[in-house]
Design a protein around this motif. Structure first.
Motif, mmCIF file in Angstrom:
data_model
loop_
_atom_site.group_PDB
_atom_site.id
_atom_site.type_symbol
_atom_site.label_atom_id
_atom_site.label_comp_id
_atom_site.label_asym_id
_atom_site.label_seq_id
_atom_site.Cartn_x
_atom_site.Cartn_y
_atom_site.Cartn_z
ATOM 1 N N SER A 1578 0.805 -1.224 0.000
ATOM 2 C CA SER A 1578 0.000 0.000 0.000
ATOM 3 C C SER A 1578 0.832 1.265 0.000
ATOM 4 C CB SER A 1578 -0.911 0.016 1.227
ATOM 5 O OG SER A 1578 -0.121 0.043 2.411
ATOM 6 N N MET A 1579 2.150 1.130 0.189
ATOM 7 C CA MET A 1579 3.052 2.262 0.332
ATOM 8 C C MET A 1579 2.637 3.161 1.489
ATOM 9 S SD MET A 1579 5.182 1.332 -1.769
ATOM 10 C CE MET A 1579 6.286 2.573 -1.121
ATOM 11 N N GLU A 1580 2.047 2.560 2.530
ATOM 12 C CA GLU A 1580 1.707 3.283 3.739
ATOM 13 C C GLU A 1580 2.883 3.237 4.705
ATOM 14 O OE1 GLU A 1580 -1.063 4.870 4.663
ATOM 15 O OE2 GLU A 1580 -2.236 4.502 2.854
ATOM 16 N N LEU A 1581 3.102 4.318 5.439
ATOM 17 C CA LEU A 1581 4.150 4.369 6.448
ATOM 18 C C LEU A 1581 3.739 3.523 7.641
ATOM 19 C CD1 LEU A 1581 6.853 5.646 7.340
ATOM 20 C CD2 LEU A 1581 5.531 7.520 8.340
ATOM 21 N N VAL A 1582 4.592 2.551 8.008
ATOM 22 C CA VAL A 1582 4.287 1.636 9.106
ATOM 23 C C VAL A 1582 4.926 2.112 10.404
ATOM 24 C CG1 VAL A 1582 4.516 -0.736 9.931
ATOM 25 C CG2 VAL A 1582 4.071 -0.299 7.510
ATOM 26 N N VAL A 1583 6.201 2.446 10.368
ATOM 27 C CA VAL A 1583 6.899 2.882 11.576
ATOM 28 C C VAL A 1583 8.025 3.815 11.159
ATOM 29 C CG1 VAL A 1583 8.518 0.942 11.580
ATOM 30 C CG2 VAL A 1583 7.988 2.089 13.725
ATOM 31 N N GLN A 1584 8.396 4.697 12.072
ATOM 32 C CA GLN A 1584 9.469 5.653 11.803
ATOM 33 C C GLN A 1584 10.385 5.729 13.021
ATOM 34 O OE1 GLN A 1584 8.299 9.487 10.267
ATOM 35 N NE2 GLN A 1584 10.000 10.534 11.275
ATOM 36 N N PHE A 1585 11.696 5.644 12.766
ATOM 37 C CA PHE A 1585 12.707 5.804 13.809
ATOM 38 C C PHE A 1585 13.428 7.123 13.548
ATOM 39 C CE2 PHE A 1585 12.264 1.256 12.950
ATOM 40 C CZ PHE A 1585 11.920 0.777 14.208
ATOM 41 N N GLN A 1586 13.464 7.982 14.551
ATOM 42 C CA GLN A 1586 14.038 9.309 14.367
ATOM 43 C C GLN A 1586 15.210 9.517 15.304
ATOM 44 O OE1 GLN A 1586 12.755 11.873 12.129
ATOM 45 N NE2 GLN A 1586 14.812 12.636 12.570
ATOM 46 N N VAL A 1587 16.340 9.920 14.751
ATOM 47 C CA VAL A 1587 17.514 10.299 15.543
ATOM 48 C C VAL A 1587 17.732 11.786 15.326
ATOM 49 C CG1 VAL A 1587 19.979 9.970 15.906
ATOM 50 C CG2 VAL A 1587 18.531 8.010 15.334
ATOM 51 N N LEU A 1588 17.719 12.540 16.413
ATOM 52 C CA LEU A 1588 17.803 13.987 16.308
ATOM 53 C C LEU A 1588 19.228 14.437 16.028
ATOM 54 C CD1 LEU A 1588 15.472 14.986 19.295
ATOM 55 C CD2 LEU A 1588 14.886 14.823 16.876
ATOM 56 N N ASN A 1589 19.324 15.512 15.300
ATOM 57 C CA ASN A 1589 20.604 16.193 15.044
ATOM 58 C C ASN A 1589 21.612 15.323 14.319
ATOM 59 O OD1 ASN A 1589 19.575 18.433 16.509
ATOM 60 N ND2 ASN A 1589 20.243 17.468 18.429
ATOM 61 N N GLN A 1590 21.163 14.279 13.674
ATOM 62 C CA GLN A 1590 22.056 13.422 12.904
ATOM 63 C C GLN A 1590 21.427 13.136 11.547
ATOM 64 O OE1 GLN A 1590 25.122 12.629 13.664
ATOM 65 N NE2 GLN A 1590 24.968 13.610 15.671
ATOM 66 N N SER A 1591 22.280 12.809 10.603
ATOM 67 C CA SER A 1591 21.815 12.428 9.275
ATOM 68 C C SER A 1591 22.041 10.939 9.100
ATOM 69 C CB SER A 1591 22.580 13.216 8.209
ATOM 70 O OG SER A 1591 22.358 12.685 6.927
ATOM 71 N N CYS A 1592 21.014 10.241 8.636
ATOM 72 C CA CYS A 1592 21.141 8.801 8.368
ATOM 73 C C CYS A 1592 21.655 8.631 6.945
ATOM 74 C CB CYS A 1592 19.799 8.098 8.555
ATOM 75 S SG CYS A 1592 19.923 6.309 8.457
ATOM 76 N N GLN A 1593 22.873 8.100 6.820
ATOM 77 C CA GLN A 1593 23.561 8.081 5.532
ATOM 78 C C GLN A 1593 23.363 6.792 4.748
ATOM 79 O OE1 GLN A 1593 25.137 10.677 4.348
ATOM 80 N NE2 GLN A 1593 25.058 11.976 6.144
#
Length: 1862
Positions: A1578-1593
């Motif tokens: 469905s291309m629906e967002l299931v879960v999101q992990f967020q790390v502040l002040n950093q870029s996920c490379q």
């Protein structure tokens, strides 16, 4: 079926109680119902399929009921569900089942089954009934406890027609299933209304409306004194109910108490099946609310109460007339007779408007048809009876003053139509909108005029007495002409689009045509034309739709009822019989797949043969010629034209008819003795009828279009697609060219008076020289890569000069036919080119404002001086850009701005005079701009200037004094000016007409109008001998000028330049004449306005408050500059002096407007720009950039280093390897780039350059692709049928692109251009007739468009930025825009095609301060709300245009305002969206300054995740959708205080996409520090992990579900910019592990093949080997140290493969173009390097930041091969064999790749480029397909593990493609 009328009682007729002709099953009983006081049937049971009543007894029988309506008297059982099935039969014997039930939640349809939800009603006043009435969605489901008896009426005709496009025949069977009570069934053709007595029906005369009272046996009992509708429900389907679900059977909205209404078919959209998926289960409740329609006020259109009476008088019977702005066209067929009154007939097309004007008689002219025929008519105003005899009207004589002599041109729509007359002495052909007859011996032409668009087809009858012609267009018009008399006998609309072929029968009584219907299907129509010569009408005999392609159709000359057609894959025979058109195909056998182009019948006939016993010849594009036996419909013979073979190196011999590429034959013609063919290779060939050999052929310059043998068989007429017309003389074998022509619009011309020659340039890239006497072409010059723009003959030498679009000016010698000189002083297209009268000097100008002076005294010219930025760059360019005075002393042009005209010394280019034309008319508030200029002959000393307000200004060339002006010269702007040498006559061109004026303006009617051109006239001029006039546009027109020369004039002694001192009459003619040399009838004036020799005065705008409404608007027009602030800044361009207006609003009892010059400090020039200072011969300074205002409302496209591709290899239609499936993300950088229509559910938003149209029910998407750049904003029409979208420049466009989309089918209907930088706002008027578009702070332009044609109606330029615009919902002609400190109220006035704008600027109160008004919205009660950048909301009274109230609404800028009724929504850059109650504001409007902000209440507020950039709410503002800069679309519900993410994507760049092993989910990571997991289904967002002040490379998904505790689970590992690695558990939605193996940012990460090891690479080139179980770093590899790691990939291998132990093979690539390949056995702690690759690069490296990445991957279909792309010696993909240790294959690329992915399922490569193109390469066939859709560099490509989908990323947008190739 008389026995079924007037109605049929079904239960009674079929005796249901006996159950012989019907059947029952399950629990079916009868009982006495107390409400109906009678017996009814009760059907109960939990399974409807097992408990039912069915009529008839078996499915093989049929009821045969033909009634239009079905009436069912029933009552659903409380708390239960029921089902009813109706089987109906269509006229084509198809059985369709119609079912309705309260079980159904939504409408569904197939080809044979329609399922309608049924919504049960309830007792009046009950809780259920009240809830249903107020809810937005009706209560679908089981029947309520107090459900009522219902009379249901179904319109069976309508249901089948609307939903299945079928015609109803009869009702076959009925099945009533549990649970319900039923009294009876009835069918009837009458419309019964319950609750109406017979007496009431008679009094109301309802029978006239088709309504009858309900028969007694059908009626429900009603106690005395009660109302039927209070006790029972009456439901009609189709229903006027508006509740969801759509297409449900529900009770209507109308109140029965209001009286009986006639049932009409409502306008409905075709149903679309909708299926809810599991993916949107969590959104069901909010989706239902979002898509629920609301009860909303409907705006009633303005109704004209009365129409002024119009008197129309003419000198003869009026056939047709076209009226514009006091401008008329000549009408053919008018006879000189006494004045007669012509009755006005009502028209029904709704598109013709008649305006009553106060004017005198106006002569209407077209082309003179013959020398002895003078035809004109007079249209007068209302006749005024007077006792005194009226003075005769004086007009310009002779009348007509022009007569059309010759037209050079052929074709226009098509070059295939050219006909012989019966006597073979003349040919007939079209030239755009005119039909021409040319005598082949003398070249004399005769004209048939009347078509308003290009002629698309021609045909003669057998004796050439009747000519039929059709014109192109939406609904093609056909005319029938009496050929000998040249008059039109009949004119009729065909109701067919684009008639492409016509054929008249031999007798002329039948006409046949081919075209397209509204759905694009081929349509054949046959008309009866037998009565046309007697004045009768043309009637349709028959018509037919067909799916086959038809190129040509001809009526058989021996039978008017028989026709033959041919086209792609078919040859068909047609016949009209009994009013029907039937056809049968010819069995083509092996030739069934040919594309047939033309056909011809065998000529002649013998007595022993039947008329139809003859041969039919058909030709094709493959070179085949089929001979078909017409009588037996069989192929007799087949031949093929093949290319010749070159033998003996010089002689061509004909090939045999075998296989090979044939020569396309476009036309065939047959005589009694031979056959002629016209082919694509440019040859016309003559054959004997047995095609044994070619006995004559003629080669042409281009492909042949048609061929026609003359009736005497002595000549063959030939046409080519290059516009040539000629004939081959069979006896003499000579060829005669009749006509050559340009194949595109003619741009400019120049005449050599000495040699009687004319030069023309055209958009077809050719320069042609013509002989003016014979009108034959002498020379032809072709420029393949550039377009000639302007041309000029040298006055003395046989030389001409030409300016090109590339900026080059070239001079040519006609004597030597060679190029003399080439000058490259210009950078833009050459717009002006002229010689001085003595030929010693030449001048040229270009679109970039450069002016050049050349010395032409010698044959080879050289440059004397070049000036930059002196000629206007934004004026409309044309042939009259530069003008030289008759004595050669002065040069004039429009510049440096479009508002000024500059006069220079022609020999030195020193500036002598600068005239500001924008302020010459002191009675106008318009800013006028100059368009065309010309000098009057000496010694008049006048300079003529045409302006944008359709005036011609006559100026003194030495002083700049305004001598006089002529108003309303043309309906649109004047495109060309020319004066006769004696200065008696003025020529003007505009629109599609030419006007001849008396230059002294001495008459009541000073001009004559001439039509004939089908495109705008680009230039008009007198020939040097003054005997002719030449006009160009679509073709070249040569007119005879019939005016008496000065020597013959009886008034020759009167000097023509002396101005008349007689005061002008009142305005009785269409021109407005002002003579400023006399002040007899003018307002007293001290002196004439004299422009300064330096700069004109700059003007300022100021205003004071005004309490009235009628007096507060000032005039505005196209090209006007309206400032929104009192003190305006200087224009951006250094040389521009934009002048604005002083608009001082009057106090009471004074005149409305006072306009006077007022010098402004800000507008004064610096000394360096003084007009007296000599201009330097260098380019002026670049225009400075505008400063962005203090408002976030303005759209700024994201910076992109990528470039648009120069070439794209689009896949063939239908063979695309990829299909765009989904788009992830919403562009939060846009402004107002989301639309939602609550009524229709239409929902669209933008992501990059793609418009995403999403179905909120199913989540499915449509994608509209076409914009080259990031889309800034959207606007949807109020009926949700049209969407407008805007983006920046691209694909070579110099202006922004606005696309108009059809919402129904998603096609782009129109692309329009006007704004130069960005479009920040658009809006449709309430009636959807107008679209307004607003440019950003750099563009500062407001444009108004006609939504019928999307032509530009008006454009206004502002001196300061404008932030937002909106239409008034109460008045379609009013709009408002906001800017710095003020609101501008605009009033649109339209008179015919003319638009005028009145503007009033209302400043905010001083107490608010100096702020930017950044947003606005209208209320429906004469209020306007505006927000400021300081958080205030101002309220305006739109009747007085004053601000009466303000309040502090937010701490930041308010960028979004929405209002409905008493509620207001505001959104700001504080991330807050607020709901206000403004109910008291309307009452406070009358209190003025006493209003206080405490009267406004804040009802609710929410804080979202970013600045609010767009919002759309329903009509009650209960719920809506809001977009933020974080890239999120939120669903807002104020009642439930909820905010739910609808659409969400990454805010910043997406760095990686990875997939779960089972391909159920995918994960993405981005610069915003988030890791997001999506459901692939469905291309629906299931879960999101967020790390502040950093870029996920970087990111990777574990190949095997593992966990530290041993429990299975899905994991992803992510690498961050701080050098850390985090492992997340998907099932537990938590972080399980954090490691820190790197000291710098990670750039690549991967799991080992068994999932036990994590490999990571950093920016410093170090690679770490870590354990996800222990979190320990096992080892560090330093081989790539110093260069960032770009790729790490792992794969399995055979344990002993490559001679090394280990089950895993992995590679690492770094940005220094090095790849290392490793074999590892991690359990044994083995890791060994087996190969090290270094790829070379050019010696001179670019900057490292611009280098493409080095990428490598294992080839999934070839073990032991890796694939590499990167910066290198060549742009290519390399395949390297690990076993052979060498590159084994190379695939070249057009660009360096930026991303790479290999499909695991097929031999496909996906490559992304910095040029925004995605390429899919099939490595097996080496074929490549390119796909567009991204608006930036494609830095990421990833195939899914199954290879069925491909994910691509461009910055923050993710596109999901479906692989369609196998």
């Amino acid at each position: 079926m008389v026995w079924q009328h007037p109605y049929l009682n079904v239960f009674k007729h079929f005796k249901v109680e006996e159950w012989k002709r019907s059947t029952k099953e399950g629990d079916v009983t009868t009982f006495m119902d107390k409400t109906l006081k009678g017996t009814v049937y009760r059907i109960r049971g939990s399974i409807p399929a097992s408990n039912y009543i069915q009529l008839p007894k078996t499915s093989t029988q049929t009821l045969g009921l033909t009634g239009h309506y079905l009436y069912l008297l029933f009552k659903p059982m409380p708390g239960k569900c029921f089902v009813v099935h109706l089987d109906v039969t269509t006229e084509d014997s198809q059985v369709v089942r119609i079912s309705f039930s309260n079980l159904f939640k939504e409408f569904k349809s197939t080809a044979t089954w329609l399922q309608f939800p049924f919504i049960c009603g309830a007792a009046k006043g009950s809780v259920y009934e009240c809830t249903a009435r107020t809810s937005k969605q009706d209560l679908v489901g089981v029947a309520p406890a107090n459900v009522r008896w219902t009379c249901l009426m179904l319109d069976l005709h309508y249901i089948l027609s609307m939903y299945l496009n079928r015609r109803y025949s009869h009702l076959k069977s009925i099945k009533l299933c549990s649970n319900l009570l039923v009294k009876n069934l009835y069918t009837s053709d009458l419309l019964f209304e319950p609750g109406v007595m017979f007496s009431e029906a008679r009094q109301a005369k309802l029978a006239f409306h088709g309504i009858s009272p309900m028969p007694r046996e059908m009626a429900f009992p009603v106690p005395k004194g009660e109302n039927w509708h209070d006790r029972y429900d009456y439901i009609r389907f189709p229903s006027d109910g508006s509740k969801l679900p759509y297409d449900s059977i529900q009770k209507g909205c109308s109140n029965p108490a209001e009286g009986v209404q006639v049932l009409e078919d409502p306008i409905r959209h075709l149903p679309r099946p909708v299926t809810l998926t599991k993916a949107v289960r969590d959104r069901v409740s909010l989706i239902q609310q979002i898509t629920s329609p609301k009860d909303m006020p409907r705006w009633s259109p303005l109704v004209t109460k009365s129409i002024p009476e119009v008197h129309l008088a003419t000198s003869g019977p009026l056939e047709e007339a076209y009226s514009g702005d006091q401008e008329f066209s000549r009408v053919e067929g008018l006879q000189a007779a006494g004045d007669s009154t012509v009755p006005l007939h009502a028209t029904t097309d709704g598109g013709i408007h008649v305006y009553a004007h106060r004017m005198g008689n106006v002569a209407i002219h077209s082309v003179g048809i013959s020398s002895d025929e003078t035809v004109y008519t007079k249209i007068t105003g209302p006749e005024v009876l007077s006792s005194k005899k009226a003075s005769p009207c004086r007009r310009l004589l002779p009348d007509p003053i022009l007569k059309l002599r010759t037209i050079i041109g052929f074709g226009g729509c098509s070059t295939k139509w050219a006909l012989w007359t019966k006597n073979s002495s003349a040919v007939v052909y079209p030239c755009h909108a005119i039909i021409i007859t040319m005598q082949i011996e003398t070249g004399e032409q005769r004209f048939f005029i009347g078509h308003t668009d290009k002629v698309s087809a021609l045909t003669f009858n057998g004796n050439s007495a009747l000519l039929a012609s059709a014109q192109m267009g939406h609904l093609s018009m056909v005319r029938l002409w009496d050929f000998q008399k040249g008059k039109c006998l009949s004119m009729f609309k065909t109701h067919v689009h684009s008639v492409s072929s016509l054929s008249l029968s031999y007798s002329g009584t039948v006409l046949c045509g081919i075209g397209k219907d509204g759905h694009g299907k081929t349509m054949v129509v046959v008309w009866n034309t037998a009565q046309v010569n007697q004045g009768g009408e043309v009637v349709v005999l028959a018509k037919a739709h067909t799916d086959v392609d038809i190129q040509t159709l001809k009526i058989a000359f021996f039978d008017d009822t028989r026709m033959v057609s041919c086209g792609r894959d078919n040859v068909r025979l047609w016949r009209v019989r009994s009013g029907a058109l039937r056809s049968c195909p010819v069995n083509l056998g092996e030739y069934h797949s040919l594309e047939f182009t033309d056909l011809a019948f065998e000529k002649g006939h013998s007595a022993e043969r039947e008329p139809e016993d003859r041969t039919l010849f058909v030709c094709s594009r493959s070179g085949h010629i089929l001979e078909i036996d017409y009588k037996n419909v069989t192929i007799r013979n087949a031949r093929r034209l093949l290319p010749s073979q070159i033998q003996h190196s010089h002689r061509r011999e004909k090939q045999t008819f075998n296989s090979g590429p044939g020569i396309a034959i476009n036309s065939i013609s047959v005589s009694s003795t031979f056959c002629a063919t016209a082919s694509e290779d440019g040859y016309v060939r003559l054959w004997p009828l047995d095609f044994s050999a070619i006995f004559l052929e003629a080669e042409h310059e281009g492909p042949m279009s048609s061929v026609s043998i003359s009736p005497d068989s002595l000549k063959v007429l030939c046409t080519t697609s290059t516009g040539n017309l000629g004939y081959l003389d069979v006896q003499s074998r000579g060829y005669n060219t009749l006509m050559r022509s340009h194949t595109d619009s003619v741009l400019a011309f120049s005449v050599d008076g000495l040699r009687k020659q004319m030069a023309t340039v055209s958009q077809d890239n050719t320069i042609r020289i013509w002989d003016l006497v014979s009108m034959q072409q002498l020379y032809d010059f072709t420029a393949s890569d550039e377009m000639p723009c302007t041309v000029a003959f040298h006055p003395a030498q046989q030389i001409f000069a030409c300016g090109f679009s590339s900026g080059v000016v070239r001079t040519f010698s006609l004597a030597g036919s060679d190029l003399l000189m080439e000058h490259k002083q210009h950078r833009g297209a050459v717009t002006g080119l002229t010689f001085s009268p003595d030929g010693n000097l030449m001048f040229s100008s270009c679109s970039h404002g450069t002016l050049a002076l050349y010395n032409c005294a010698a044959q080879k010219s050289h440059v004397l001086r070049v000036l930059a930025n002196v000629v206007s760059q934004d004026a409309e360019h044309g042939p009259n850009t530069l003008a030289v005075s008759g004595d050669g002393r002065f040069l004039a042009f429009v510049g440096p701005s479009k508002y000024t005209v500059t006069v220079m010394d022609a020999h030195s280019l020193d500036e002598l005079l600068r005239i500001d034309v924008s302020i010459l008319d002191l009675d106008s508030t318009n800013l006028d701009s100059a368009l065309r200029i010309c000098f009057a002959p000496m010694p008049v000393g006048h300079l003529l200037v045409s302006t944008s307000s359709n005036k011609v200004l006559v100026l003194d060339a030495k002083t700049g004094r305004l001598v006089r002006e002529v108003s309303r010269v043309h309906k649109l702007s004047c495109s060309s000016l020319a004066l006769s040498e004696d200065a008696r006559y003025l020529l003007t061109a505009g629109d599609r007409v030419v006007k001849v004026w008396d230059y002294q303006m001495r008459f009541d009617i000073n001009f004559q109008v001439y039509i004939g051109h089908s495109e705008p006239v680009r230039q008009v001029a007198f020939t040097p001998d003054q005997q002719h006039v030449i006009s160009i546009g679509d073709a070249i027109f040569l007119w005879d000028f019939l005016a008496v020369s000065r020597a013959e004039s009886p008034k020759a002694d009167i000097h023509p330049y002396v101005e008349s001192l007689v005061p002008p009459r009142a305005e009785t003619s269409s021109e407005k004449l002002k003579d400023f040399t006399s002040s007899a009838n003018e307002i007293p004036r001290q002196s004439a306005p004299l422009p300064s020799l330096a700069s004109p005065p700059c003007l300022d705008i100021s205003s004071i408050h005004q309490a009235g409404r009628d007096d507060i608007f000032s005039e505005s027009d196209e090209g006007e500059e309206a400032g929104l602030k009192g003190s305006s800044r200087e224009a951006a361009d250094g040389y521009k002096d934009h002048s604005t207006l002083v608009m001082e609003e009057p106090v009471e009892n004074e005149e409305t407007l006072v306009v006077r010059p007022k010098v402004s400090q800000e507008c004064s020039r610096s000394p360096s720009h003084s007009g007296n200072e000599p201009r330097k011969e260098t380019k002026g300074p670049e225009p400075q950039h505008y400063i962005r205002p203090d408002s976030y409302r303005h759209f700024t496209p994201r910076f992109k280093a990528s470039v648009l591709p120069k070439r794209v290899l689009y896949p063939p239609a239908g063979n695309e390897g990829l299909k765009l499936k989904a788009v992830i993300g919403y562009n939060g950088n846009g402004r107002g780039n989301m639309v939602w229509n609550p009524d229709t559910g239409f929902f669209a938003y933008t992501c990059g350059c793609v418009i995403v149209v999403e179905d909120l029910h199913s989540g499915s998407q449509q994608h509209w692709i076409g914009h080259p750049e990031e889309i800034s904003t959207l606007a949807v029409s109020h009926d949700a049928q049209v969407l407008a979208s805007a983006s920046g420049q691209g694909n070579g466009d110099s202006r922004c692109q606005i696309r108009i989309w059809n919402v129904q089918d998603g096609t782009c209907q129109k692309v329009i251009f006007h704004h130069e930088t960005q479009v920040q706002a658009m809006a449709y008027s309430r009636d959807d007739r107008l679209l307004v578009t607003l440019g950003d702070y750099s563009d500062r332009t407001l444009a108004l468009w006609n939504t019928h044609t999307y032509d530009l109606m008006s454009s206004t330029h502002f001196l300061e930025p404008v932030h937002e615009v909106a239409f008034n919902p109460l008045f379609d002609g009013e709009l408002a825009c906001v800017g710095r400190g003020a609101v501008a109220f605009w009033l649109i006035e339209q008179r015919g095609a003319d638009i005028s704008l009145k503007v009033h600027r209302a400043a905010i109160p001083d107490m608010v301060g100096l702020v930017e008004l950044t947003s606005l919205c209208y209320s429906t009660n004469y209020l306007l709300y505006s927000g400021t950048n300081t958080g205030q909301i101002c309220v305006w009274d739109t009747q007085t245009n004053r601000c009466f109230m303000t309040w502090e609404a937010d701490e930041g800028e308010i960028g979004v305002l929405l209002c409905c009724g008493n509620r207001l929504v505001s959104g700001s850059n504080t991330k807050r969206i607020r709901l206000w109650s403004v109910a008291a504001v309307q009452e406070l409007r009358l209190k003025g300054s006493d209003a206080r902000s405490s009267s406004v209440l804040l009802e609710h507020e929410m804080t979202l995740d970013g600045t609010i950039v767009g919002a759309t709410f329903d009509d009650s503002l209960d719920m809506g959708i809001v977009g933020t800069t974080a890239g999120t679309l939120w669903y807002i519900n104020w009642a439930e205080s909820t905010s739910i993410r609808l659409i969400s994507g990454h805010k910043n760049k997406v760095n990686e996409v990875t997939f779960s092993p089972g391909e159920s989910h995918c994960a993405t990571c981005g610069e915003d520090g988030s890791v997001r997991v999506w459901s692939l289904a469905s291309m629906e967002l299931v879960v999101q992990f967020q790390v502040l002040n950093q870029s996920c490379q970087c990111l990777a998904w574990s190949p095997i579900p593992i966990s530290r505790s041993g429990a299975e689970g899905q994991h992803v590992v992510a690498g961050y910019s701080d050098g850390t690695i985090r492992v997340f558990s998907i099932s537990r939605t938590e972080m399980e592990l954090k490691m820190h193996p790197h000291s710098v940012a990670l750039t690549a990460i991967a799991y080992s093949a068994d999932g036990e090891i994590i490999l990571s690479g950093g920016k410093d080139g170090l690679m770490a080997v870590s354990s996800p179980r222990t979190g320990m770093t096992i080892r560090v590899l330093i081989d790539h140290k110093g260069s960032p790691i770009t790729v790490i990939q792992c794969t399995r291998k055979q344990y002993h493969d490559f001679g090394i132990e280990g089950g895993e093979l992995w590679l690492a690539a770094s940005s220094d173009r090095r790849v290392s390949v490793w074999v590892s056995a991690w359990l044994k702690d083995k890791c060994e390097l087996i190969d090290w690759l270094s790829f070379p690069a050019p010696a001179s490296l670019e900057a490292p930041s611009s280098l493409p990445p080095s990428l490598a991957a294992f080839c999934p279909w070839d073990n032991g091969v890796l694939v590499y792309v990167g910066f290198g010696m060549q742009k290519e993909i390399l395949f390297y064999s690990l076993r052979q240790k060498q590159v084994v294959e190379k695939i070249p690329l057009l660009h360096f790749a930026t991303s790479l992915s290999l499909s695991p399922a097929a031999h496909f490569l996906a490559v992304g480029f910095n040029e925004r193109v995605l390429s899919l390469i099939d490595c097996t066939t080496r074929t490549e397909q390119d796909f567009v859709g991204h608006d930036d560099s494609i830095h990421l490509c990833r195939f899914t593990p199954s290879g069925k989908r491909l994910f691509t990323a461009s910055y923050n947008e993710i596109l999901v493609w479906e692989i369609t190739s196998t």
